[in-house]
Design a protein around this motif. Sequence first.
Motif, PDB file in Angstrom:
ATOM      1  N   ILE A  59     -39.352 -35.097   3.653  1.00 36.05           N
ATOM      2  CA  ILE A  59     -37.960 -34.692   3.386  1.00 36.05           C
ATOM      3  C   ILE A  59     -37.914 -33.397   2.587  1.00 36.05           C
ATOM      4  O   ILE A  59     -37.128 -32.489   2.894  1.00 36.05           O
ATOM      5  N   VAL A  60     -38.753 -33.286   1.556  1.00 36.86           N
ATOM      6  CA  VAL A  60     -38.765 -32.072   0.730  1.00 36.86           C
ATOM      7  C   VAL A  60     -39.188 -30.861   1.553  1.00 36.86           C
ATOM      8  O   VAL A  60     -38.558 -29.796   1.499  1.00 36.86           O
ATOM      9  N   ALA A  61     -40.282 -31.005   2.324  1.00 37.95           N
ATOM     10  CA  ALA A  61     -40.757 -29.894   3.150  1.00 37.95           C
ATOM     11  C   ALA A  61     -39.717 -29.517   4.199  1.00 37.95           C
ATOM     12  O   ALA A  61     -39.512 -28.328   4.496  1.00 37.95           O
ATOM     13  N   ALA A  62     -39.029 -30.524   4.768  1.00 40.72           N
ATOM     14  CA  ALA A  62     -37.989 -30.249   5.758  1.00 40.72           C
ATOM     15  C   ALA A  62     -36.830 -29.489   5.125  1.00 40.72           C
ATOM     16  O   ALA A  62     -36.305 -28.542   5.712  1.00 40.72           O
ATOM     17  N   LEU A 122     -24.126 -33.995  12.833  1.00 38.49           N
ATOM     18  CA  LEU A 122     -25.037 -34.697  13.737  1.00 38.49           C
ATOM     19  C   LEU A 122     -26.369 -34.982  13.069  1.00 38.49           C
ATOM     20  O   LEU A 122     -26.982 -36.020  13.329  1.00 38.49           O
ATOM     21  N   ILE A 123     -26.826 -34.068  12.219  1.00 37.67           N
ATOM     22  CA  ILE A 123     -28.067 -34.313  11.494  1.00 37.67           C
ATOM     23  C   ILE A 123     -27.910 -35.536  10.596  1.00 37.67           C
ATOM     24  O   ILE A 123     -28.783 -36.410  10.532  1.00 37.67           O
ATOM     25  N   ILE A 152     -29.976 -39.080  10.862  1.00 36.25           N
ATOM     26  CA  ILE A 152     -30.694 -39.700   9.742  1.00 36.25           C
ATOM     27  C   ILE A 152     -30.257 -41.147   9.558  1.00 36.25           C
ATOM     28  O   ILE A 152     -31.081 -42.054   9.416  1.00 36.25           O
ATOM     29  N   VAL A 153     -28.940 -41.359   9.572  1.00 40.18           N
ATOM     30  CA  VAL A 153     -28.402 -42.716   9.424  1.00 40.18           C
ATOM     31  C   VAL A 153     -28.874 -43.599  10.579  1.00 40.18           C
ATOM     32  O   VAL A 153     -29.263 -44.762  10.383  1.00 40.18           O
ATOM     33  N   GLY A 154     -28.856 -43.041  11.787  1.00 42.19           N
ATOM     34  CA  GLY A 154     -29.302 -43.798  12.948  1.00 42.19           C
ATOM     35  C   GLY A 154     -30.767 -44.185  12.856  1.00 42.19           C
ATOM     36  O   GLY A 154     -31.146 -45.312  13.196  1.00 42.19           O
ATOM     37  N   GLU A 156     -35.545 -37.684  18.602  1.00 39.90           N
ATOM     38  CA  GLU A 156     -34.911 -38.130  19.847  1.00 39.90           C
ATOM     39  C   GLU A 156     -33.453 -38.498  19.630  1.00 39.90           C
ATOM     40  O   GLU A 156     -32.599 -38.235  20.490  1.00 39.90           O
ATOM     41  N   ILE A 157     -33.131 -39.109  18.497  1.00 37.33           N
ATOM     42  CA  ILE A 157     -31.728 -39.428  18.207  1.00 37.33           C
ATOM     43  C   ILE A 157     -30.921 -38.150  18.051  1.00 37.33           C
ATOM     44  O   ILE A 157     -29.788 -38.041  18.560  1.00 37.33           O
TER      45      ILE A 157
END
Length: 257
Positions: free
Chosen positions: A49-52, A127-128, A132-134, A246-247
């Motif tokens: 998450i941090v790198a993203a 959408l992001i 994440i929630v999905g 993919e989501i």
Amino acid sequence: MRSSNPVMTSLTETSQQQNPGSGYASEAPRPMTVDDVVTKTGITLGIIIVAAAINFYLGTMNPGTAMMLMLVGGIGGFITVLVASFGRKWGSPAATLIYAVFEGFFVGGFSFVFANSTIGGSNGMALIGQAIVGTIGVFIGMLIVYKTGAVKVTPKFTKILVGLIAGVAVMALANFLGAIFFDFNPLRDGGPLAIIFSLVCIVLAALSFLTDFDQADRLIRAGAPAKQAWGVALGLAVTLVWLYTEILRLLSYIQRN
């Protein structure tokens, strides 16, 4: 029993090689626990998450930098998984953490593309968030399915799942080569076939969690060394990243149509 995830399969095979019998002898280190798996997986996902986030932010200042890091991250993450799976490094925290950094750069760049180039504006960011929630929802849902025994992870189930994932991988590779050399990209162009393909990938990724959970459970019950929790974390992270991408793709396709 083999897993649909090569990292998890390698972990189990290593455990069996270290002690062909049941359990681990007195010379073995402390056995792995559920807390070890949760902690190591949390650390791995935190680094991703941090790198993203870093790469996504870099993209807002210089899109070219984000694209370069996405490419490096994708290739580096793939190579790291191969090394971890076939190079007997699956219990190494270094391999897992290196993968997390690479894959974080890939996820950040991938998300940036969909938020700003493919979709654009606030809709892209929404959408992001939905992706994440999905992803979290599917993960929790499949954990409940596994714990309740609603779906049994049998050798036949795993064999079929591995075969389906291999088939999807071959199709994705063929589509990638077709897009590069022939400008033919039916599985990723946002059309009906692309939507179906993403749905299939999401289902397979979700089912992969069942085999991942089963392999982790078997390792814990067999008394595998605590350090192998890093390998479990790597295997779960691979599936989570696949599911998230993919989501996000599917949501972007639906918005366009």
